[in-house]
Write a protein that holds these residues in place. Structure first.
Motif, short mmCIF file in Angstrom:
data_model
loop_
_atom_site.label_atom_id
_atom_site.label_comp_id
_atom_site.label_asym_id
_atom_site.label_seq_id
_atom_site.Cartn_x
_atom_site.Cartn_y
_atom_site.Cartn_z
N ASN A 30 0.83 -1.22 0.00
CA ASN A 30 0.00 0.00 0.00
C ASN A 30 0.86 1.26 0.00
O ASN A 30 0.55 2.24 -0.69
CB ASN A 30 -0.94 0.02 1.22
CG ASN A 30 -2.05 -1.00 1.10
OD1 ASN A 30 -2.43 -1.39 -0.01
ND2 ASN A 30 -2.57 -1.45 2.23
N LEU A 31 1.95 1.23 0.77
CA LEU A 31 2.84 2.38 0.83
C LEU A 31 3.48 2.66 -0.53
O LEU A 31 3.64 3.82 -0.93
CB LEU A 31 3.94 2.15 1.88
CG LEU A 31 3.52 2.19 3.35
CD1 LEU A 31 4.66 1.71 4.24
CD2 LEU A 31 3.08 3.58 3.75
N ILE A 32 3.86 1.61 -1.23
CA ILE A 32 4.52 1.76 -2.53
C ILE A 32 3.53 2.17 -3.61
O ILE A 32 3.78 3.07 -4.41
CB ILE A 32 5.27 0.46 -2.91
CG1 ILE A 32 6.46 0.24 -1.98
CG2 ILE A 32 5.72 0.51 -4.38
CD1 ILE A 32 7.10 -1.12 -2.08
N PHE A 33 2.37 1.49 -3.63
CA PHE A 33 1.42 1.73 -4.72
C PHE A 33 0.61 3.02 -4.53
O PHE A 33 0.05 3.53 -5.49
CB PHE A 33 0.48 0.53 -4.87
CG PHE A 33 1.07 -0.58 -5.69
CD1 PHE A 33 0.68 -0.79 -7.00
CD2 PHE A 33 2.04 -1.41 -5.15
CE1 PHE A 33 1.24 -1.79 -7.76
CE2 PHE A 33 2.61 -2.43 -5.90
CZ PHE A 33 2.21 -2.62 -7.21
N SER A 34 0.56 3.55 -3.31
CA SER A 34 -0.17 4.80 -3.10
C SER A 34 0.69 6.02 -3.42
O SER A 34 0.18 7.11 -3.66
CB SER A 34 -0.66 4.90 -1.65
OG SER A 34 0.44 4.89 -0.75
N ASP A 35 2.01 5.83 -3.43
CA ASP A 35 2.95 6.90 -3.75
C ASP A 35 3.53 6.69 -5.15
O ASP A 35 3.16 5.75 -5.85
CB ASP A 35 4.08 6.95 -2.72
CG ASP A 35 3.59 7.32 -1.34
OD1 ASP A 35 2.57 8.03 -1.26
OD2 ASP A 35 4.22 6.90 -0.36
N TYR A 36 4.42 7.59 -5.53
CA TYR A 36 5.20 7.47 -6.76
C TYR A 36 4.35 7.32 -8.02
O TYR A 36 4.39 6.31 -8.72
CB TYR A 36 6.18 6.28 -6.66
CG TYR A 36 6.95 6.27 -5.37
CD1 TYR A 36 7.87 7.28 -5.08
CD2 TYR A 36 6.74 5.27 -4.40
CE1 TYR A 36 8.57 7.29 -3.88
CE2 TYR A 36 7.44 5.29 -3.21
CZ TYR A 36 8.34 6.29 -2.95
OH TYR A 36 9.04 6.30 -1.77
N PRO A 37 3.57 8.36 -8.36
CA PRO A 37 2.74 8.31 -9.57
C PRO A 37 3.56 8.24 -10.85
O PRO A 37 3.05 7.87 -11.90
CB PRO A 37 1.95 9.62 -9.50
CG PRO A 37 2.76 10.51 -8.62
CD PRO A 37 3.41 9.62 -7.63
N PHE A 38 4.86 8.59 -10.76
CA PHE A 38 5.72 8.57 -11.95
C PHE A 38 6.21 7.17 -12.30
O PHE A 38 6.80 6.96 -13.35
CB PHE A 38 6.92 9.52 -11.77
CG PHE A 38 7.56 9.43 -10.40
CD1 PHE A 38 8.48 8.45 -10.10
CD2 PHE A 38 7.20 10.35 -9.41
CE1 PHE A 38 9.05 8.39 -8.85
CE2 PHE A 38 7.78 10.29 -8.14
CZ PHE A 38 8.70 9.30 -7.86
N PHE A 39 5.96 6.17 -11.42
CA PHE A 39 6.28 4.78 -11.75
C PHE A 39 5.04 4.10 -12.29
O PHE A 39 3.93 4.30 -11.79
CB PHE A 39 6.76 4.01 -10.51
CG PHE A 39 8.13 4.41 -10.03
CD1 PHE A 39 9.19 4.54 -10.91
CD2 PHE A 39 8.36 4.64 -8.67
CE1 PHE A 39 10.45 4.91 -10.47
CE2 PHE A 39 9.61 5.01 -8.22
CZ PHE A 39 10.66 5.14 -9.12
N ASN A 40 5.21 3.24 -13.31
CA ASN A 40 4.07 2.44 -13.78
C ASN A 40 3.92 1.21 -12.90
O ASN A 40 4.74 0.94 -12.00
CB ASN A 40 4.23 2.07 -15.26
CG ASN A 40 5.50 1.26 -15.53
OD1 ASN A 40 5.88 0.41 -14.73
ND2 ASN A 40 6.14 1.51 -16.65
N SER A 41 2.88 0.39 -13.17
CA SER A 41 2.58 -0.77 -12.32
C SER A 41 3.73 -1.77 -12.30
O SER A 41 4.06 -2.33 -11.25
CB SER A 41 1.31 -1.47 -12.82
OG SER A 41 0.19 -0.63 -12.64
N SER A 42 4.33 -2.01 -13.46
CA SER A 42 5.44 -2.95 -13.54
C SER A 42 6.61 -2.50 -12.67
O SER A 42 7.23 -3.31 -11.97
CB SER A 42 5.89 -3.09 -15.00
OG SER A 42 7.01 -3.91 -15.09
N GLU A 43 6.92 -1.21 -12.71
CA GLU A 43 8.02 -0.68 -11.91
C GLU A 43 7.70 -0.77 -10.42
O GLU A 43 8.57 -1.09 -9.60
CB GLU A 43 8.29 0.76 -12.32
CG GLU A 43 8.90 0.90 -13.71
CD GLU A 43 8.94 2.33 -14.22
OE1 GLU A 43 9.87 2.67 -14.97
OE2 GLU A 43 8.03 3.10 -13.85
N LYS A 44 6.45 -0.48 -10.07
CA LYS A 44 6.05 -0.56 -8.66
C LYS A 44 6.13 -2.00 -8.15
O LYS A 44 6.55 -2.24 -7.01
CB LYS A 44 4.63 -0.02 -8.49
CG LYS A 44 4.54 1.49 -8.61
CD LYS A 44 3.12 2.00 -8.40
CE LYS A 44 3.04 3.51 -8.51
NZ LYS A 44 1.68 4.04 -8.30
#
Length: 217
Positions: A30-44
């Motif tokens: 949740n912490l990773i996927f809720s932040d960093y809008p500049f990363f796509n899903s694969s990068e997250k």
């Protein structure tokens, strides 16, 4: 009573293991996927998988083991303190609002993994740029020998085994002093300029800079 204390201890141990094995991973995701809008899903997902490996300690790394023991101790202590005051525990609320130290550790871990990921991506871009530059050079020398000496210095020999280190490094001496470059930077700059078709690496000891070797490769 002793029975009640024993029961609370056992409950805290069971809940601690459950939180570490299941809930921490969810919180980290949740912490990773809720932040960093500049990363796509694969990068997250890549960042998440790396972070998960760190908290699970599959490699039996000593430092990671100590961090795991610290997290386990903090969680267990928090649960025991809570159970001395309350008889009902809402697990999701407890994790979100009472395990703040543990959450802070996960946030710091997440930030470190993201920074490492960014550096890796920048490093890949740098390598791609070098490859492009070297491959488009017209007058490429046939081969170079690089000798990694015991004292941490480098020797550069041409295809006739002539030592050309001095002439290579002299070209960058002024730049080195102006920009605080180290010997590794100068070595890479020399290789970019010479653009050899083949590079042979020779090691006089096992104590060498592995990152510079990876860059050369």
């Amino acid at each position: 009573s002793d029975d009640e204390s024993f029961l609370k201890l056992k409950v805290s141990e069971v809940l601690t293991e459950y939180i570490i094995n299941f809930e921490e991973e969810k919180l980290l995701k949740n912490l990773i996927f809720s932040d960093y809008p500049f990363f796509n899903s694969s990068e997250k997902f890549s960042i998440f998988n790396t972070a998960t490996k760190l908290i699970k300690n599959h490699d039996n790394d000593f430092l990671r083991m100590l961090i795991l023991l610290k997290r386990r101790f903090l969680i267990k202590q928090n649960i025991l303190e809570y159970l001395t005051e309350e008889t009902y525990l809402n697990l999701s609320g407890f994790i979100q609002f009472r395990l703040l130290n543990n959450k802070k550790m996960l946030i710091e871990l997440k930030q470190k993994v993201v920074e490492d990921y960014k550096l890796q991506e920048e490093y890949k871009e740098f390598i791609d740029m070098l490859k492009f530059f070297v491959e488009t050079q017209k007058n490429r020398c046939p081969k170079l020998h690089i000798i990694f000496e015991e004292n941490g210095e480098y020797l550069i020999l041409n295809e006739r085994n002539k030592n050309i280190t001095k002439s290579c490094f002299e070209e960058f001496i002024e730049t080195k002093e102006q920009n605080n470059l180290n010997n590794e930077d100068v070595l890479i700059s020399s290789l970019i300029t010479l653009a050899p078709r083949k590079v042979f690496l020779h090691f006089e000891s096992e104590n060498y800079n592995k990152k510079i070797v990876n860059t050369i490769e």
